[in-house]
Design an enzyme around this catalytic site. Structure first.
Site, mmCIF file in Angstrom:
data_model
loop_
_atom_site.group_PDB
_atom_site.id
_atom_site.type_symbol
_atom_site.label_atom_id
_atom_site.label_comp_id
_atom_site.label_asym_id
_atom_site.label_seq_id
_atom_site.Cartn_x
_atom_site.Cartn_y
_atom_site.Cartn_z
ATOM 1 N N SER A 113 -54.780 7.339 26.746
ATOM 2 C CA SER A 113 -54.345 6.653 28.033
ATOM 3 C C SER A 113 -53.191 7.257 28.597
ATOM 4 O O SER A 113 -52.519 7.996 27.969
ATOM 5 C CB SER A 113 -53.905 5.230 27.790
ATOM 6 O OG SER A 113 -53.397 4.697 28.919
ATOM 7 N N TYR A 136 -48.125 -1.265 24.724
ATOM 8 C CA TYR A 136 -49.282 -0.511 24.707
ATOM 9 C C TYR A 136 -48.909 0.954 24.669
ATOM 10 O O TYR A 136 -49.527 1.915 24.140
ATOM 11 C CB TYR A 136 -50.086 -0.864 26.073
ATOM 12 C CG TYR A 136 -51.277 -0.277 26.201
ATOM 13 C CD1 TYR A 136 -52.330 -0.341 25.180
ATOM 14 C CD2 TYR A 136 -51.469 0.329 27.533
ATOM 15 C CE1 TYR A 136 -53.618 0.635 25.375
ATOM 16 C CE2 TYR A 136 -52.710 1.048 27.710
ATOM 17 C CZ TYR A 136 -53.791 1.186 26.674
ATOM 18 O OH TYR A 136 -55.161 1.516 26.933
#
Length: 253
Positions: free
Chosen positions: A138, A151
């Site tokens: 990501s 995250y």
């Protein structure tokens, strides 16, 4: 279907939804043998019936499930490509309010799940002579942002794992690819991250013209693993035009 893809075979994790599901569809369209892996057996069964993929219900964080998956794939003839897509985010808290259980889950799925699958299949991928591992990370693993600490940390770790693997496995002619998407509007990602709050999830994409779709990312994944093996797309960052950076997102009223 080309001669090059006729005998290609891949394990795709996270296949019950979103980018994983779209990747299964993209590869099956190109004639690949695809082992679709996720925890939700009902969704996998429906996907397999529609696409011809092989459904293998399994939890990538569970050692027994990983061993069973490896055994099933080995008995069926093996693979040359491993695509680690299983992952996700939980919570949008700042570090000061961090929930230990959310951070633990993100590390378990994004980092340890990727490691366990890769470790299990490396001997097979080495032996085939032209193996490929693709990890879906990501842009959260490339640049931190407020409220993303857990995250960010998990995806930074997965990004580092991918870089180390590339260095370690080049001598085995193993191609290691990282695809790092930005804002992708999928069925479940924001909803799961925000505890099932559909209103909060909708606000993530509000006013954004043409956010990426799961199919957009899957098409990039398909291209990367179908390229001639000597071509290694080390790192691919894919964002919608409206997202110039993690912290710059254009929203229209």
């Amino acid at each position: 279907m080309t001669e090059e893809t006729h005998n290609k075979a891949a394990v795709v994790t996270g296949a019950s939804t979103g980018i994983g599901e779209a990747t299964v569809r993209a590869l099956r369209t190109e004639g690949w043998t695809v082992y679709a892996v996720a925890r939700r057996a009902d969704r996998l069964a429906a996907l397999a019936a529609e696409t011809g993929a092989v459904a293998v219900p399994a939890d990538v964080t569970d050692d027994a499930d990983v061993a069973r998956l490896l055994d099933e794939v080995t008995r069926a003839g093996g693979i040359d490509t491993l695509i680690n897509i299983a992952g996700g985010a939980r919570g949008a808290d700042k570090v000061a309010e961090a929930r230990t259980e959310d951070w633990a889950w993100m590390f378990e799925v994004n980092v340890l799940g990727t490691m366990k699958l890769t470790r299990a299949f490396l001997p097979m991928l080495r032996a085939c002579g032209e193996g490929t591992v693709l990890n879906l990370t990501s842009t959260a693993g490339l640049s931190a942002y407020e409220g993303g600490g857990g995250y960010n940390a998990a995806k930074f770790a997965q990004h580092a794992l991918t870089g180390a693997l590339r260095l370690e496995e080049a001598e085995h002619n193993l191609r290691v690819i990282e695809v790092a998407p930005g804002l992708v509007q999928t069925e479940e990602f924001a909803l799961n991250r925000l505890g099932g709050n559909s209103d909060a999830a909708a606000k993530v994409y509000a006013g954004v013209e043409k956010p990426l779709t799961a199919a957009d990312v899957a098409d990039v994944v398909r291209y990367a693993v179908a390229a001639p093996h000597h071509v290694n797309l080390d790192q691919i960052v894919i964002r919608p035009v409206a997202q110039a950076a993690n912290f710059k997102l254009i929203r229209r009223s």
